[in-house]
Design a protein around this motif. Structure first.
Motif, PDB file in Angstrom:
ATOM      1  N   UNK A 166     -56.846 -18.115   4.680  1.00 25.53           N
ATOM      2  CA  UNK A 166     -56.538 -19.532   4.550  1.00 25.53           C
ATOM      3  C   UNK A 166     -57.407 -20.367   5.475  1.00 25.53           C
ATOM      4  N   UNK A 167     -57.565 -21.643   5.131  1.00 28.42           N
ATOM      5  CA  UNK A 167     -58.395 -22.538   5.940  1.00 28.42           C
ATOM      6  C   UNK A 167     -57.916 -23.971   5.802  1.00 28.42           C
ATOM      7  N   UNK A 168     -58.175 -24.764   6.840  1.00 29.66           N
ATOM      8  CA  UNK A 168     -57.910 -26.203   6.831  1.00 29.66           C
ATOM      9  C   UNK A 168     -59.068 -26.910   7.522  1.00 29.66           C
ATOM     10  N   UNK A 169     -59.475 -28.045   6.955  1.00 30.81           N
ATOM     11  CA  UNK A 169     -60.471 -28.902   7.591  1.00 30.81           C
ATOM     12  C   UNK A 169     -59.787 -30.167   8.088  1.00 30.81           C
ATOM     13  N   UNK A 170     -59.968 -30.472   9.356  1.00 29.76           N
ATOM     14  CA  UNK A 170     -59.379 -31.649   9.979  1.00 29.76           C
ATOM     15  C   UNK A 170     -60.478 -32.608  10.414  1.00 29.76           C
ATOM     16  N   UNK A 171     -60.214 -33.900  10.286  1.00 33.09           N
ATOM     17  CA  UNK A 171     -61.159 -34.903  10.774  1.00 33.09           C
ATOM     18  C   UNK A 171     -60.414 -35.981  11.550  1.00 33.09           C
ATOM     19  N   UNK A 172     -61.060 -36.441  12.605  1.00 28.85           N
ATOM     20  CA  UNK A 172     -60.528 -37.543  13.395  1.00 28.85           C
ATOM     21  C   UNK A 172     -60.663 -38.846  12.609  1.00 28.85           C
ATOM     22  N   UNK A 173     -59.596 -39.667  12.666  1.00 27.71           N
ATOM     23  CA  UNK A 173     -59.548 -40.973  12.001  1.00 27.71           C
ATOM     24  C   UNK A 173     -59.719 -40.881  10.483  1.00 27.71           C
ATOM     25  N   UNK A 174     -59.371 -39.730   9.930  1.00 26.75           N
ATOM     26  CA  UNK A 174     -59.277 -39.587   8.476  1.00 26.75           C
ATOM     27  C   UNK A 174     -57.901 -40.110   8.097  1.00 26.75           C
ATOM     28  N   UNK A 175     -57.846 -41.119   7.280  1.00 33.91           N
ATOM     29  CA  UNK A 175     -56.605 -41.873   7.079  1.00 33.91           C
ATOM     30  C   UNK A 175     -55.725 -41.314   5.960  1.00 33.91           C
ATOM     31  N   UNK A 176     -55.812 -40.047   5.691  1.00 36.00           N
ATOM     32  CA  UNK A 176     -54.948 -39.404   4.715  1.00 36.00           C
ATOM     33  C   UNK A 176     -54.363 -38.139   5.326  1.00 36.00           C
ATOM     34  N   UNK A 177     -53.206 -37.729   4.829  1.00 33.68           N
ATOM     35  CA  UNK A 177     -52.598 -36.450   5.219  1.00 33.68           C
ATOM     36  C   UNK A 177     -52.553 -36.309   6.740  1.00 33.68           C
ATOM     37  N   UNK A 178     -51.901 -37.290   7.363  1.00 38.20           N
ATOM     38  CA  UNK A 178     -51.950 -37.418   8.821  1.00 38.20           C
ATOM     39  C   UNK A 178     -51.133 -36.342   9.515  1.00 38.20           C
ATOM     40  N   UNK A 179     -51.764 -35.678  10.458  1.00 41.80           N
ATOM     41  CA  UNK A 179     -51.126 -34.648  11.264  1.00 41.80           C
ATOM     42  C   UNK A 179     -50.323 -35.330  12.360  1.00 41.80           C
TER      43      UNK A 179
END
Length: 334
Positions: A166-179
């Protein structure tokens, strides 16, 4: 500052073990395997499905779905299992190389089946503390099914173990699917209840250990563990879910979807009922078994594919792992 989930990726081996197969190996009636243990089938590895490689395949899917250049990844976190291609090996650096994330730095984390929740918390903390970190890849594989002896009744609660990545890509200030916020409980009183008893410094591996089938997962105090775990397990599941939601500014009444690890059917249904959730607000992984820390990513991806998530939904991922650890993290979807 916000952190959003850009994409997920899953790899599942083609080879399957069915409830009938497990019944034949364990001498447990198939209807108990299917109805009580909740296993219809599960993926198991073939000769090419190595732990880190499965994580790489899942990461490639996540990168492709996100349509990003691997060179833009700042950190690679391996959140798969210790049981992998080689012992004493830093898997994240191999993943970084294979994926072409040449500008990233990499490290491994481990908290058994609670690793994904912990890794998400760590990744968010890194992004908060370091202005230069914009994109993080979490990826890993799992095949602890290799350590299951189906003739050992002490480990029957682990007969659901499977394999996958499994994998997840996270981005700072990405305004969807907020962690949002996480909650984690660890309880060291269970730390030596479930182990592979040989192969470490306490009991180095010998040829006789292999011939006697001792290089497998075992439960050293099955009666004591069962009594102690029954007092804490389900209550700690609920505690971390509710705490994660509260820290994130939500109540359990606002929870729309629960991405839960595979467990016996009665426990799954109990958690949903206690939270006031319907069956369609989670996915029971009866056709996948328990793929360790990959379960939450798999449940989340299946929910997307089956259109069970809507913009604005509150989603909580929840896990438990031998050790013992319970963890949850909340996401505001869309």
């Amino acid at each position: 500052m916000t952190v959003g989930i850009v994409s997920t990726g899953i790899y599942l081996p083609q080879q399957k073990m069915t409830s009938q197969d497990i019944a034949a190996l364990s001498n447990i009636p198939e209807d108990i395997i299917r109805q009580k243990m909740g296993i219809h089938e599960k993926p198991i590895p073939d000769k090419s499905d190595h732990t880190v490689q499965m994580g790489i395949w899942a990461a490639q899917e996540a990168i492709q779905k996100a349509n990003i250049d691997p060179k833009d990844i700042d950190v690679v976190i391996y959140m798969g299992e210790e049981h992998k291609e080689y012992p004493l090996w830093t898997a994240s650096i191999k993943m970084q190389e294979e994926l072409g994330a040449v500008n990233a730095w990499a490290f491994d984390v481990q908290l058994r089946c609670g690793t994904t929740i912990m890794a998400l918390k760590v990744a968010k903390s890194l992004m908060t503390s370091d202005d230069k970190i914009q994109t993080i890849l979490l990826a890993g594989g799992y095949r602890n099914v290799d350590f299951i002896d189906y003739s050992n009744p002490r480990t029957r609660f682990m007969y659901n173990l499977g394999a996958g990545g499994g994998a997840m890509l996270l981005q700072k200030n990405y305004e969807k699917n907020l962690l949002l916020e996480a909650d984690i409980i660890t309880d060291g009183s269970f730390s030596e209840d479930v182990v592979v008893p040989v192969g470490g410094t306490k009991n180095p591996l010998t040829p006789s250990h292999l011939t006697e089938n001792l290089y497998k997962l075992d439960v050293l105090d099955p009666i004591g563990m069962k009594e102690r775990l029954e007092q804490k397990s389900l209550s700690n599941f609920l505690k971390v879910i509710r705490s994660s939601l509260a820290k994130s500014g939500y109540s359990e009444e606002q929870l729309n979807y629960l991405a839960m690890l595979h467990m016996k059917r009665s426990a799954h249904d109990y958690i949903l009922a206690e939270l006031g959730l319907q069956q369609e607000q989670s996915i029971y992984l009866q056709d996948y078994g328990h793929i360790g820390q990959i379960d939450q990513i798999l449940s989340l991806q299946l929910a997307q594919e089956q259109h069970q998530l809507q913009a604005g939904d509150i989603v909580t991922l929840v896990s438990a792992g031998i050790g013992y650890v319970w963890g949850a993290i909340t996401i505001r979807w869309g």
